[in-house]
Design a protein around this motif. Structure first.
Motif, mmCIF file in Angstrom:
data_model
loop_
_atom_site.group_PDB
_atom_site.id
_atom_site.type_symbol
_atom_site.label_atom_id
_atom_site.label_comp_id
_atom_site.label_asym_id
_atom_site.label_seq_id
_atom_site.Cartn_x
_atom_site.Cartn_y
_atom_site.Cartn_z
ATOM 1 N N ASP A 202 0.800 -1.216 0.000
ATOM 2 C CA ASP A 202 0.000 0.000 0.000
ATOM 3 C C ASP A 202 0.835 1.268 0.000
ATOM 4 O OD1 ASP A 202 -2.261 -1.440 -0.049
ATOM 5 O OD2 ASP A 202 -2.685 -1.307 2.094
ATOM 6 N N PHE A 203 1.921 1.223 0.781
ATOM 7 C CA PHE A 203 2.634 2.500 0.886
ATOM 8 C C PHE A 203 3.313 2.881 -0.410
ATOM 9 C CE2 PHE A 203 5.744 -0.548 2.459
ATOM 10 C CZ PHE A 203 6.882 -0.192 1.780
ATOM 11 N N TYR A 205 2.049 2.221 -3.333
ATOM 12 C CA TYR A 205 0.942 2.753 -4.117
ATOM 13 C C TYR A 205 0.640 4.184 -3.688
ATOM 14 C CZ TYR A 205 -3.654 3.038 -6.227
ATOM 15 O OH TYR A 205 -4.726 3.413 -6.963
ATOM 16 N N MET A 206 0.622 4.360 -2.367
ATOM 17 C CA MET A 206 0.368 5.684 -1.805
ATOM 18 C C MET A 206 1.382 6.697 -2.322
ATOM 19 S SD MET A 206 -1.503 7.290 0.471
ATOM 20 C CE MET A 206 -1.375 8.983 1.004
ATOM 21 N N GLU A 207 2.633 6.281 -2.327
ATOM 22 C CA GLU A 207 3.667 7.206 -2.780
ATOM 23 C C GLU A 207 3.493 7.538 -4.257
ATOM 24 O OE1 GLU A 207 6.922 4.918 -1.452
ATOM 25 O OE2 GLU A 207 6.803 5.712 0.577
ATOM 26 N N VAL A 209 0.666 7.600 -5.840
ATOM 27 C CA VAL A 209 -0.461 8.498 -5.980
ATOM 28 C C VAL A 209 -0.093 9.891 -5.488
ATOM 29 C CG1 VAL A 209 -2.802 8.908 -5.219
ATOM 30 C CG2 VAL A 209 -2.100 6.623 -5.809
ATOM 31 N N LEU A 210 0.835 9.943 -4.527
ATOM 32 C CA LEU A 210 1.280 11.264 -4.069
ATOM 33 C C LEU A 210 2.250 11.885 -5.048
ATOM 34 C CD1 LEU A 210 1.745 10.731 -0.269
ATOM 35 C CD2 LEU A 210 0.092 12.201 -1.383
ATOM 36 N N GLY A 211 2.566 11.168 -6.102
ATOM 37 C CA GLY A 211 3.374 11.737 -7.168
ATOM 38 C C GLY A 211 4.853 11.747 -6.901
ATOM 39 N N LEU A 212 5.331 10.960 -5.950
ATOM 40 C CA LEU A 212 6.782 10.910 -5.740
ATOM 41 C C LEU A 212 7.441 10.300 -6.963
ATOM 42 C CD1 LEU A 212 7.180 9.840 -2.034
ATOM 43 C CD2 LEU A 212 6.982 12.091 -3.048
ATOM 44 N N HIS D 92 -0.412 14.113 -9.999
ATOM 45 C CA HIS D 92 -0.613 13.389 -8.746
ATOM 46 C C HIS D 92 0.140 14.070 -7.625
ATOM 47 C CE1 HIS D 92 -1.646 9.338 -10.828
ATOM 48 N NE2 HIS D 92 -2.699 10.114 -10.687
ATOM 49 N N SER D 106 -0.253 2.057 4.795
ATOM 50 C CA SER D 106 0.002 3.033 3.730
ATOM 51 C C SER D 106 1.180 3.955 4.004
ATOM 52 C CB SER D 106 -1.249 3.869 3.481
ATOM 53 O OG SER D 106 -2.247 3.052 2.955
ATOM 54 N N ARG D 123 8.830 17.582 -2.891
ATOM 55 C CA ARG D 123 8.453 17.349 -4.279
ATOM 56 C C ARG D 123 7.590 18.484 -4.780
ATOM 57 N NH1 ARG D 123 5.605 15.746 -8.601
ATOM 58 N NH2 ARG D 123 3.406 15.458 -8.207
#
Ligand SMILES: Nc1ncnc2c1ncn2[C@@H]1O[C@H](COP(=O)(O)OP(=O)(O)OP(=O)(O)O)[C@@H](O)[C@H]1O
Ligand SMILES: Nc1ncnc2c1ncn2[C@@H]1O[C@H](COP(=O)(O)OP(=O)(O)OP(=O)(O)O)[C@@H](O)[C@H]1O
Ligand SMILES: [Mg+2]
Ligand SMILES: [Mg+2]
Lengths: 305, 337, 301, 326, 492
Positions: A202-203, A205-207, A209-212, D92, D106, D123
């Motif tokens: 999950d993390f 995926y989370m990253e 989605v956060l655009g990292l 995103h 998460s 970022r």
């Protein structure tokens, strides 16, 4: 943390005790060293004298106690064959073995980890297929065969590296490749498997989605998480390289501890066999202790547990 | 109709020893449950509510003898169940008390067929195969799954169906009491309703005694005849469900009920103040760090449960004043004793 | 999630209309897998029927036909399709007969070492306490011993011979199983279904056999399959050091190790058994992977 | 707020997502038409597996690589699935943010909270000197106590509620124009749940962002949302303003869902379960997916596709029944 | 040689165990001692006895006194001259109970005194006559420096040995290498290379590779099977010399639980059943010399023509003889083979012989032991009755066979599985000769007896093979299986 360390240390000492027992028993199981040590011209008296001199005429329990007591004081006795202190012989051999195992490990990590990562990132792709083939081949090819082939190829047909021996940096090339091939294949496979798992988490995926950035995710987060089991495995692998390098050492005439042990066993040189096996075992346990610490440093959850 | 069971807990306390961090200090201990007492009458339900981490599960596990209380006593139908027991007594206990847990996914062994799972407690009792088969089929009907599906593997069932299987297993040995630790929290709203209805009808038909743990007060109320509210390891309020959930008296229960009822507007009942640390519990009343009515007495003295008004028991020094609206809000009381 | 997604088994049911080979229920090996399976089947056949299939006695030397190359090369004879070795023995026959040892070594080792390791791991993991402490220390000690060295010591003590080699491989291979299983058990025994089974009064043995073992089976299988390859390789390494399988028994490792002296004049003496080892290990890995997926009722998702 | 004059931030037309094998697809989402306007809080309700998460991640192009998408999604007037992935990735975390379903897993367990929040801030081009300060500020915004201390802690040292709030802090710290929160409160107890919902409202009020909240608890939607979408078996079966829908749900499923939450009638708690099971998405017939559980089912429901019916401003259902349930 | 001499590198498979002349224990040690130490007598390239540190030696008529004149120009590596004191000291040290020289028994214990006549002249007095005395003085009595040892002590001497041989010791690293330096002041055998590095490379393939890449000039321990390969390489040549290493299949004539083996006809039949020619060709690729009696050509009393030739291959006759002797064909003969690595083709020989025996109807069961276990079995005090046949190898260090055959065939000898009073009687007299010729004739008879009695399936004596670069010009010394390097020439 400190307690954990102490506990691990206590466990390690217990393990060592078990080890001394196994090693002692194994060594005695191989049989009487006298015929090997004494020339055939020797008289019965000479033989008997030899046995007495090295305490081989005592009962096994007494021999074990003496061995333990002496070993605890760092005294492993005198080599039957070379008539020099067993530990000196072992000490000579540890350096070459450690440096070879170290360089092979380094190579294996340098090949295995990036390959495994890349394969995991592009799952099902060409590189992934190559990686799984590489991993399987690496584990299905006998080391001595790889070693001999490398000699034929890179020392004889294309004389790039010295074929064997120990000395200069160039001498490391072929044995390192041989050992590293085996080790890197399993590391690549493990890295791939763990990376695939972590990349699903999950993390990550989370990253995303956060655009990292993709690199930061793969290298910083995913790899670090995937590295926990890999590091543990590397510890075990290092043990294999330490003592399992016998074949490689033989092929490349590497004056390492593996050969020392093989010779010592074949010649029933108990003191050397015991000292050498115990030394590798201690090295192995130390490395694994260090691995635990690294894992603890990497994983904050471990520190609190 | 089987007769339900009576379970009585007196002064239950459970401490956990955490692993040691420093060589020179004693290993830290956390008190997960402290001085919890209650009696559940046959055929009734005790609902346990409270914050996450307040010790509900620990109480449940002690009731199930999965955890040994540090102190306190526990009786089932008047017999002590904590001391040394004959194997016969132990077997009776196992047969009398069963459990359903929160997670329907980990409650069923993924590699066993559903009928084997449900039949297992019977098998352990040495019931013969034919009888087990018949009973399992009956149980599948009872929990509304239909006996046809009983040869499937757990992964072929949805969460709600799995929870039914878990209930069927719990019921297989005709227990008299079920400990239900958030049995519907992981389920869908609609499935939840099905399971709750099932539980209720089971209780009515079989006269079971329940200890039910839940977050959703409406659900707790649906099943429970009595409700206990836990905060930080202690029972802060306990009484008839209608009383406690309709007219809570302890400041924590008041807030909990107010928020959960949805009667208020968003943000009206925010709990402020510090969360207490289990390693360093606050002195006196554990809620004082977040209680708007806290005063020095709360810091100094641990409030005991006492009967207030219509019969519910409350552990607060100032219940009456708060109930009567005469206690001013002075804000939470931080810091240590 | 798993109740909503397609399990491998279900997917197979859908696909089964198009698959003609009567695989057991739910087993769908795919092309590569089928190939691997076929190879394994051939291996097992060769292992069972071994000497009967071989055109020649694997130990019969024909001094008139020494180091004949494989038939397709100049000087090769179709009588000896894969050539002959330094004593004029038929390489094909030796490969076929060698399969027997390879299979015995591989399978017996992983099975017996597996059973020992798994049993001890189960005991240590499930009982905990003293049993765990003792077993874990022994396991650690065995893991810390370089296995080839242990093998050497055993063999020089007991002598060579298939039985002893097997014993050695078992002695040196059980520890990883024990460690793996122990850690699996420790985590599985905390899962709800085990707790519930305990509560239902199910006996220890039954819990271990029914609830814990099947759930650890996956990782055990993976390790066992890897072990198959390792055992063959280890056996050949022993042969390399002169202490592996000895005549009149034939093994690939022995052929490979003996053949290395002739690398530059008779490459087939090493390359062919090498290929046999690699192919076997690869196909065992592939089949093991398929089996793992098949054994898992949740399918391969 | 006047929704008419607002330019929609997301427009979805005939959106569908399929998983699984090509010849036996699993349509997790199909036929979705939707408009999201800035400043709107939309709740998505529905049982587990009804496609809520898939729809949300589909809207922001963050689906699993195995997903097959059909239809059109426009974000801010640009067709999201026609843009190169690089540009989408750039959006995103800036224009689009998401909070995942599971707060426990998460966050990267190996890095401190501060580290992870800072990474997100960096970022976004926050200058190095201010990063720490802003990270603390972000945590403060989500009402985390003692944020100065928390930045040095690891995820496992925080409670579930705190972790969820950290995630929200990370997602909102860029002032996104669209925030998708997938079941942000299901791991939390009632008191903390309220806190989080409040946060969303604050965010909307502060930045006029659109917020999508996924949940299967209708109570949550009733408390914060302006509009509700009810999903069943991959389709939106009813959508409309919260007040309208909750006061008079029109689709039989919405109705059943509302009825299945326990409510108090007099002294008794009443709850009416929806009978039957969620259908298997792989074996759906042509008709209405809810037909088997619907109390109002008529023969054509099973044979023909259900139809959209507009019932008022912004209120429509997917049902054969004339004008919904009466 | 003028200018600088080239260095020599060499790859050897086995390494010396001791550098102390008082503790020599076996073949591998001669890699070192053969080049660094000398006795009063020596052997030349083709194995003939020649004076070493002695200029000449004469033996008294009773055979009990050797009158030895030392070379005036013989020097130790530290520059000290070799004097009569050193000779006496070397004897004293060799029999010193503190040193416990395990081989003192061979000749040193037979010396009653070493009388110093003058610095270059000693009289060696023996207890009883020993015709092998001078032969054995080469390998069993190395002359060590008295003053040096007195100075540094025994320990240090073992670490930094000083001898008189053509090479000086420089350095020894276990499992790595042995380094020697040419000794320019040698009395006669001044090496043509400046130094020698013997790398210890246990794996033969690797030695070969090193030779091919030019990393070494000479590779020792080449097995017969590799030789053809080497021959085909352009840059490499091979040299092979016969040795005194005797290979046979031992027969447990005395102690086996199978009584048939006691019968000489059975043992002869076993000898007839083995096709030595074929074995030689296929297994050894021609690199060995077939033996009639259990001795190598060139050993005292064992010259072609004087002793019976090898048993002919005659399976038919073998079978008849076995039948005549009522041999029990149903009982398999239990054969103990030696794992590879110690003797060339030790395993293949076993495999092949087993195959040949089966052609005359003898079943065999083979087990293979590693060197240590094999040696323990071979030299056990009480021989195992469950062993019928076993791989056997024993080397003569010089043309005198007395030590070896006594150990092999004298009842109760370390490696003896044989029991024949007539042979015992002869073996007991084997050294009681003064005249070399008389002894030769006596030995000749003994060889013939042993051939007839067939205590072993007698096979051959091996050939030592060296691979070397074309730049090397070297004729290895005959009859020894270790390299004596003083006559190596290397062109640069
Ligand atoms: N085995 C254990 N070791 C140490 N501490 C424990 C253990 N089990 C529970 N605790 C602690 O005891 C306290 C009570 O936990 P418990 O699980 O009973 O809470 P709960 O009320 O069931 O919470 P939730 O609503 O989240 O399920 C917590 O602080 C928890 O961390
Ligand atoms: N990556 C995927 N591969 C295959 N199927 C998927 C995938 N993701 C989702 N699905 C399927 O799509 C359907 C819808 O799933 P989704 O997660 O959107 O439901 P949801 O409404 O969010 O449910 P929940 O309330 O449990 O989160 C389910 O049947 C699910 O199994
Ligand atoms: Mg709980
Ligand atoms: Mg979801």
């Amino acid at each position: 943390m400190l307690l954990f360390m102490l506990k691990r240390l206590g466990q390690t000492l217990l393990t060592l005790l078990v080890l001394t027992f196994i090693i002692f028993t194994l060594a005695r199981m191989t049989g009487d060293p006298t015929p090997l040590v004494m020339p055939s011209e020797a008289t019965d008296e000479d033989r008997q004298f030899f046995r007495e001199q090295y305490g081989l005429d005592r009962n096994l329990a007494a021999q074990y106690v003496i061995f333990l007591n002496n070993a605890a004081h760092g005294d492993f006795g005198v080599s039957f064959r070379f008539r020099t202190p067993a530990f000196d012989i072992v000490r000579e051999a540890v350096g070459p073995t450690l440096s070879l195992a170290g360089s092979a490990m380094l190579l294996a990590i340098l090949i295995g980890v990036p390959l495994g990562c890349a394969a995991a990132v592009r799952r099902g792709g060409r590189l992934d297929q190559f990686t799984s083939l590489f991993a399987s081949l690496g584990q299905a090819t006998p080391t001595f065969w790889v070693g001999l082939m490398l000699i034929v190829l890179l020392a004889i047909d294309f004389p790039i590296f010295p074929s064997s021996g120990y000395g200069t940096l160039a001498h490391y090339a072929l044995p390192t490749l041989t050992l590293g091939f085996y080790a890197s294949s399993s590391i690549a496979r493990l890295t791939r498997a763990n990376m695939v798992e972590t990349l699903k988490s999950d993390f990550v995926y989370m990253e995303r989605v956060l655009g990292l950035s993709g690199w930061s995710i793969v290298l910083k987060h995913a790899l670090r998480n995937a590295s926990l089991p890999i590091v543990t495995y590397l510890g075990l692998q290092f043990g294999l390289l330490l003592g399992g390098a016998v074949v490689t050492e033989r092929v490349f005439a590497w004056p390492g501890i593996g050969q020392t042990i093989v010779d010592a066993i074949l010649y029933r040189d108990y003191p050397v066999a015991q000292a050498a096996i115990l030394t590798t075992a201690i090295l192995f346990l130390t490395v694994n202790l260090a691995v635990d610490l690294i894992v603890m440093a990497l994983d904050p959850r471990m520190r609190d547990a | 109709m089987t007769e339900g069971a009576t379970i009585t807990a007196t002064g239950l306390r459970k401490e956990f020893t955490l692993s040691q961090r420093s060589l020179f200090r004693k290993p830290p201990r956390v008190v997960a449950v402290d001085d919890v007492s209650f009696t559940v009458a046959p055929g009734t339900t005790l609902g346990l509510v409270g914050e996450s981490g307040s010790g509900k599960t620990t109480v449940a596990r002690m009731l199930l003898k999965l955890e040994t209380p540090t102190s306190g006593s526990l009786t089932l139908n008047g017999h002590d169940v904590l001391g040394s027991q004959t194997p016969e007594q132990a077997r009776t206990f196992r047969r009398t008390v069963q459990a359903v847990f929160q997670d329907p996914y980990s409650a069923l062994s993924p590699r066993l067929r559903a009928d084997r799972i449900v039949g297992e407690p019977l098998e352990a009792q040495g019931v013969e195969h034919a009888a087990i088969d018949a009973r399992v089929a009956e149980l599948f009907d009872q929990v509304g799954l239909g006996r046809e599906v009983r040869h499937r593997y757990p992964h072929e069932f949805s969460g709600g169906q799995r929870q039914r299987i878990a209930i069927a297993r719990a019921l297989s040995t005709n227990p008299k009491m079920l400990v239900l630790d958030e049995p519907v929290s992981a389920l869908d709203v609609s499935v939840r309703a099905q399971i709750l209805a099932l539980l209720r009808s089971m209780q009515e038909r079989l006269g079971l005694t329940y200890v039910f743990i839940g977050h959703d007060l409406a659900i707790v109320r649906y099943l429970s005849s009595m409700v206990g509210v836990m905060y930080f390891g202690r029972m802060v309020e306990i009484g008839a469900a209608s009383d406690v959930l309709r007219q809570p008296l302890h400041p924590y229960s008041r807030r909990l009920v107010a928020v959960a009822s949805g009667a208020t507007r968003l943000g009206d009942h925010r709990i402020t103040g510090d969360l207490p640390s289990p390693l360093k519990p606050p002195s006196g009343c554990t809620f004082r760090t977040r209680c708007v009515y806290a005063d020095e007495r709360c810091r100094a003295e641990i409030p005991r449960l006492r009967v207030v008004g219509s019969g519910q028991q409350v552990a607060c020094h100032h219940v009456e004043a708060i109930r009567d609206g005469v206690k001013p809000e002075t804000g939470p009381l931080g810091g240590d004793a | 999630m798993s109740n909503l997604t397609l399990s491998g088994r279900e997917r197979w049911h859908r696909m089964s209309r198009r698959v003609r080979f009567p695989w057991p229920q739910g087993f769908r090996p795919g092309f590569g897998g089928s190939l691997a399976l076929l190879f394994c089947a051939v291996m097992i056949l060769a292992a069972v029927a071994g000497p009967a299939l071989a055109p020649f006695d694997a130990n019969e030397s024909d001094f008139a036909a020494i180091m004949l190359p494989p038939a397709w090369l100049t000087d090769g004879l179709w009588e000896h399709p894969l050539g002959t070795d330094q004593l004029g023995r038929d390489v094909l026959s030796r490969l076929i007969v060698g399969t027997q040892i390879a299979m015995i070594v591989a399978i017996a080792t992983s099975v017996v070492a597996g059973v020992i390791g798994v049993t001890l791991g189960l005991i240590a993991g499930y009982l905990g306490g003293w049993a765990d402490a003792v077993i874990s220390r022994i396991v650690d000690a065995f893991l810390a011993l370089p296995f080839i060295l242990m093998a050497l010591a055993f063999i020089s003590a007991l002598g060579t011979g298939v039985g002893n080699i097997l014993l050695v491989l078992i002695m040196t291979n059980w520890a990883p199983y024990a460690r793996l299983v122990r850690s699996e058990v420790v985590s599985i025994k905390r899962r709800d279904f085990v707790v519930l089974a305990q509560m239902a009064g199910v006996s220890r043995t039954r819990i271990i056999l029914r609830h814990i073992l099947p759930n650890a089976a996956n990782s055990i299988l993976v390790l066992a399959v890897l072990d198959v390859g390792r055992a063959v390789i280890l056996e050949s390494s022993l042969s390399f050091l002169g202490l592996g399988i000895q005549p009149p028994d034939v093994s690939w490792g022995l052929m490979l190790a003996d053949g290395r002296a002739y690398i530059s004049i008779a490459w087939w003496l090493t390359v062919l058994p090498g290929i046999a080892i690699v192919a076997t290990v690869l196909s065992f890995n592939a089949v093991g992977e398929k089996l793992r997926v098949w054994f898992d009722p949740r399918g391969n998702l | 707020m006047n929704p008419i004059v607002e330019v929609p931030i997301v427009e979805v037309q005939d959106f569908g997502v399929a998983f699984g094998l090509k010849d036996r697809p699993l349509h997790a989402v199909r036929g979705v038409n939707l408009t999201v306007r800035p400043g709107e809080i939309i709740g998505i309700a529905g049982e587990s597996g009804s496609g809520k998460s898939t729809l949300c991640t589909g809207l922001i192009r963050a689906l699993a690589p195995t997903a097959r998408v059909s239809g059109r999604v426009c974000f801010d007037g640009r067709s999201l699935y026609d843009l190169p992935m690089r540009e989408v990735a750039a959006m995103h975390g800036r224009d689009i943010a998401m909070v995942l379903q599971n707060p426990m897993t998460s966050l990267d367990p190996l890095f401190t909270i501060g580290n992870q929040v800072r990474e997100v801030l960096k970022r976004r081009g926050v200058p190095g000197a201010q990063v720490r300060e802003q990270a603390i500020a972000a945590l403060k915004r989500v009402h985390i106590t003692a944020p100065e201390m928390r930045v040095g802690q690891f995820p496992h040292q925080l409670s579930g509620g705190m972790r969820q709030r950290v995630l929200i802090a990370m997602a909102t710290s860029a002032s996104p124009r669209l925030l998708v929160a997938d079941e942000p409160t299901s791991a939390l107890d009632a008191t903390i749940q309220d806190e989080i919902l409040l946060l969303f409202r604050e965010l909307r009020d502060r930045t006029n962002a659109a917020v999508l909240i996924v949940t299967h608890e209708l109570e949550v939607i009733r408390r914060v949302c302006d509009r509700v979408l009810v999903m069943y078996a991959g389709r939106i079966v009813e959508q409309g303003p919260v007040s309208t829908v909750f006061a008079a749900p029109q689709h039989p499923y919405t109705r059943a869902l509302l009825a299945s939450t326990p409510r108090i009638e007099g002294t008794e708690v009443v709850l009416t379960p929806i009978p039957g099971q969620v259908p298997d998405l792989r074996t759906l017939g042509p008709g209405c997916a809810f037909a088997d559980r619907c109390p109002h089912v008529v023969d054509p429901c099973r044979q023909f596709k259900p139809e959209f019916r507009d019932l008022g401003p912004d209120h429509r259902i997917l049902c054969r029944l004339e004008g919904g349930v009466q | 040689a003028q200018g600088r001499k080239p260095p020599l590198t060499m790859a050897i498979g086995i390494e010396p165990l001791t550098l102390d002349a008082g503790r020599v224990s076996g073949g591998a040690d001669y890699m070192f001692f053969g080049n660094v130490f000398e006795g009063i007598y020596s052997h030349d390239i083709d194995g003939k006895l020649v004076p070493g540190l002695a200029e000449k030696a004469t033996v008294s008529a009773d055979g009990l006194t050797y009158d030895v004149t030392l070379r005036a120009n013989a020097k130790f590596h530290n520059g000290d001259p070799v004097t009569a004191e050193d000779i006496r000291f070397s004897w004293e040290r060799g029999v010193d109970p503190k040193i416990r020289n395990p081989r003192a028994n061979v000749i040193l214990n037979n010396i009653t005194d070493v009388e110093i006549v003058d610095p270059l002249h000693v009289k060696i007095k023996l207890k009883k006559p020993d015709a092998s005395f001078l032969d054995n003085s080469d390998q069993y009595w190395y002359i060590v420096p008295k003053t040096y040892i007195a100075q540094v002590g025994d320990e240090e001497f073992a670490r930094k040995p000083v001898g008189t041989g053509p090479f000086k010791f420089v350095e020894f690293k276990v499992r790595s290498h042995l380094k020697l330096e040419g000794f320019e002041q040698h009395w006669g055998r001044v090496p043509a290379v400046s130094e020698v590095t013997m790398k210890i490379v246990p794996e033969e393939q690797t030695r070969l590779a090193q030779l091919q890449t030019g990393e070494v000039d000479i590779a020792a321990g080449i097995t017969p099977v590799i030789a053809p390969t080497l021959k085909r390489l352009a840059s490499v040549k091979i040299a092979s010399v016969p040795t005194f290493e005797n290979i046979a299949i031992g027969i447990n004539a005395a102690y086996s639980s199978n009584p048939d083996l006691k019968k000489p006809e059975v043992r002869q039949a076993l000898n007839l059943a083995v096709d030595r020619e074929a074995l030689l060709k296929t297994v050894m690729l021609g690199y060995a010399t077939l033996s009639g009696p259990p001795c190598a050509q060139g050993v005292e009393g064992c010259t072609k023509g004087n002793v019976p030739g090898p048993y002919a291959y005659d399976p038919k006759k073998a079978r008849e003889m076995l039948k005549a002797a009522n041999f029990d064909f149903s009982k398999p003969l239990r054969y103990v083979a030696l794992a590879p690595g110690r003797a060339p083709q030790s395993k293949e020989i076993g495999e092949a012989v087993a195959g040949m025996l089966s052609k005359v109807g003898i079943k065999s069961e083979m087990s293979v032991l590693d060197y240590g276990a094999w040696l323990a079995m071979y030299g056990a005090k009480v021989k195992d009755p469950n062993v019928d046949l076993f791989f056997s190898t024993l080397t003569d260090y010089n043309p005198d066979p007395s030590g070896r055959i006594t150990r092999l065939f004298r009842t109760g000898g370390v490696f003896s599985w044989f029991n024949d009073p007539a042979i015992d009687e002869k073996l007991d007299r084997i050294n009681n000769f003064v005249s070399v010729d008389e002894r030769r004739a006596f030995l000749n008879g003994l060889w013939t007896d042993l051939h007839t009695q067939a205590p072993q399936i007698i096979l051959w004596s091996t050939t030592t093979i060296y691979g070397m670069s074309k730049k090397i010009d070297w004729e290895p010394s005959h009859n020894v299986s270790w390299p004596l390097l003083w006559n190596v020439k290397k062109t640069v």
